[in-house]
Design a protein around this motif. Structure first.
Motif, PDB file in Angstrom:
ATOM      1  N   ALA A 136       1.079   0.968  -7.909  1.00  0.00           N
ATOM      2  CA  ALA A 136       0.474  -0.285  -8.620  1.00  0.00           C
ATOM      3  C   ALA A 136       1.715  -1.236  -9.239  1.00  0.00           C
ATOM      4  O   ALA A 136       1.662  -2.264  -9.199  1.00  0.00           O
ATOM      5  CB  ALA A 136      -0.729  -0.017  -9.217  1.00  0.00           C
ATOM      6  N   ARG A 161     -14.458   0.785  -3.854  1.00  0.00           N
ATOM      7  CA  ARG A 161     -13.478   1.781  -3.335  1.00  0.00           C
ATOM      8  C   ARG A 161     -14.352   2.590  -2.134  1.00  0.00           C
ATOM      9  O   ARG A 161     -13.570   3.649  -1.429  1.00  0.00           O
ATOM     10  CB  ARG A 161     -13.000   2.818  -4.112  1.00  0.00           C
ATOM     11  N   ASP A 171     -14.104  -3.478  -4.250  1.00  0.00           N
ATOM     12  CA  ASP A 171     -14.055  -2.911  -5.436  1.00  0.00           C
ATOM     13  C   ASP A 171     -14.556  -1.512  -5.693  1.00  0.00           C
ATOM     14  O   ASP A 171     -14.227  -0.892  -6.503  1.00  0.00           O
ATOM     15  CB  ASP A 171     -14.311  -3.871  -6.525  1.00  0.00           C
ATOM     16  N   GLN A 213       0.674  -1.147  -0.042  1.00  0.00           N
ATOM     17  CA  GLN A 213       0.036   0.003  -0.062  1.00  0.00           C
ATOM     18  C   GLN A 213       0.870   1.239  -0.130  1.00  0.00           C
ATOM     19  O   GLN A 213       0.296   2.371  -0.356  1.00  0.00           O
ATOM     20  CB  GLN A 213      -0.960   0.007   1.229  1.00  0.00           C
ATOM     21  N   GLY A 246      -5.381  -9.472  -8.908  1.00  0.00           N
ATOM     22  CA  GLY A 246      -4.695  -9.341 -10.160  1.00  0.00           C
ATOM     23  C   GLY A 246      -2.955  -9.580 -10.068  1.00  0.00           C
ATOM     24  O   GLY A 246      -2.635 -10.232 -11.043  1.00  0.00           O
ATOM     25  N   TRP A 247      -2.635  -8.969  -9.134  1.00  0.00           N
ATOM     26  CA  TRP A 247      -1.136  -9.065  -8.840  1.00  0.00           C
ATOM     27  C   TRP A 247      -0.617 -10.572  -8.474  1.00  0.00           C
ATOM     28  O   TRP A 247       0.170 -10.976  -9.097  1.00  0.00           O
ATOM     29  CB  TRP A 247      -0.640  -8.152  -7.683  1.00  0.00           C
ATOM     30  N   TYR A 287      -5.368  -0.239  -2.072  1.00  0.00           N
ATOM     31  CA  TYR A 287      -5.995  -0.963  -3.409  1.00  0.00           C
ATOM     32  C   TYR A 287      -6.987  -1.822  -3.100  1.00  0.00           C
ATOM     33  O   TYR A 287      -7.317  -2.220  -2.064  1.00  0.00           O
ATOM     34  CB  TYR A 287      -4.576  -1.655  -3.989  1.00  0.00           C
ATOM     35  N   THR A 288      -7.580  -2.171  -4.083  1.00  0.00           N
ATOM     36  CA  THR A 288      -9.035  -2.919  -3.977  1.00  0.00           C
ATOM     37  C   THR A 288      -8.355  -4.388  -4.224  1.00  0.00           C
ATOM     38  O   THR A 288      -7.453  -4.715  -4.478  1.00  0.00           O
ATOM     39  CB  THR A 288      -9.876  -2.582  -5.163  1.00  0.00           C
ATOM     40  N   SER A 313      -9.575  -6.692  -6.219  1.00  0.00           N
ATOM     41  CA  SER A 313      -9.335  -6.950  -7.520  1.00  0.00           C
ATOM     42  C   SER A 313      -7.925  -6.629  -7.840  1.00  0.00           C
ATOM     43  O   SER A 313      -7.164  -7.522  -8.729  1.00  0.00           O
ATOM     44  CB  SER A 313     -10.391  -6.306  -8.568  1.00  0.00           C
ATOM     45  N   GLU A 314      -7.376  -5.318  -7.455  1.00  0.00           N
ATOM     46  CA  GLU A 314      -5.828  -5.089  -7.799  1.00  0.00           C
ATOM     47  C   GLU A 314      -4.992  -6.075  -6.980  1.00  0.00           C
ATOM     48  O   GLU A 314      -4.103  -6.717  -7.696  1.00  0.00           O
ATOM     49  CB  GLU A 314      -5.843  -3.533  -7.541  1.00  0.00           C
ATOM     50  N   TYR A 315      -5.309  -6.682  -5.854  1.00  0.00           N
ATOM     51  CA  TYR A 315      -4.491  -7.361  -5.113  1.00  0.00           C
ATOM     52  C   TYR A 315      -4.614  -8.893  -5.866  1.00  0.00           C
ATOM     53  O   TYR A 315      -3.512  -9.479  -6.171  1.00  0.00           O
ATOM     54  CB  TYR A 315      -4.952  -7.724  -3.756  1.00  0.00           C
ATOM     55  N   ALA A 326       2.981  -4.480  -8.053  1.00  0.00           N
ATOM     56  CA  ALA A 326       3.012  -6.032  -8.885  1.00  0.00           C
ATOM     57  C   ALA A 326       4.301  -6.643  -9.031  1.00  0.00           C
ATOM     58  O   ALA A 326       4.203  -7.955  -8.992  1.00  0.00           O
ATOM     59  CB  ALA A 326       2.516  -5.598 -10.179  1.00  0.00           C
TER      60      ALA A 326
END
Length: 172
Positions: free
Chosen positions: A83, A114, A112, A79, A144-145, A137-138, A140-142, A87
């Protein structure tokens, strides 16, 4: 269930020492930037766990930390990064995981939308004002990584105060 845990971006080593205290058979390693690693070494060196907790210098964004681990913990690290850096950090930490090993990201995680959980939304305002690139971060962002790094069986475990743990397993 873990024999050797990497506390990636572990600061002064509090989590690693705490884990060593709770789990007498556990070895832990703190991976930290070159300017923070001496602080961790000094703090850990003053504890009874200095034989089971090591410190390595690492730029987690730039390359995988040295060693091989059956678990990696990223506590309140991603955090404070952009981004793209977050990643890269996840990818590099997964490279240090043994097959079947688990990665745990612990921190403020937004839904997601926010807009929730409220504690994470409130702290995100501070993140946006304090850090050049960091934010809460959301999920979904986590995810995705984690997926981009090849992790499977990804699950979110909400805990108090807007924190969550996201866990993923490196395939065997």
């Amino acid at each position: 269930r873990f024999a050797h845990v990497l506390d990636a971006g572990g600061g002064a080593g509090g989590l690693a020492v705490g884990l060593a205290k709770l789990c007498p058979e556990l070895r832990a390693t703190v991976a930290e930037l070159a300017n923070v690693a001496p602080i961790a070494r000094e703090r850990i060196g003053g504890t009874e766990y200095k034989e089971r907790v090591d410190v390595v210098e690492a730029d987690l964004v730039g390359k995988a930390p040295s060693g091989s681990y059956d678990a990696v913990v990223l506590r309140s690290v991603l955090q404070v990064m952009s981004a793209a850096d977050a990643a890269n950090t996840v990818i590099n930490c997964v490279q240090a995981l043994q097959p079947g090993g688990e990665l745990f990201a612990f921190g403020r995680m937004l839904d997601d939308s926010r807009l929730s959980p409220p504690d994470a939304v409130a702290v995100n305002v501070m993140f946006l004002n304090v850090y050049d690139d960091g934010q809460a971060y959301t999920e979904s962002e986590y995810r995705g990584w984690f997926e981009a790094a090849g992790l499977e069986e990804i699950e979110r475990i909400p805990v108090a105060g807007g924190y969550s743990i996201l866990r993923g397993i490196k395939p065997r």
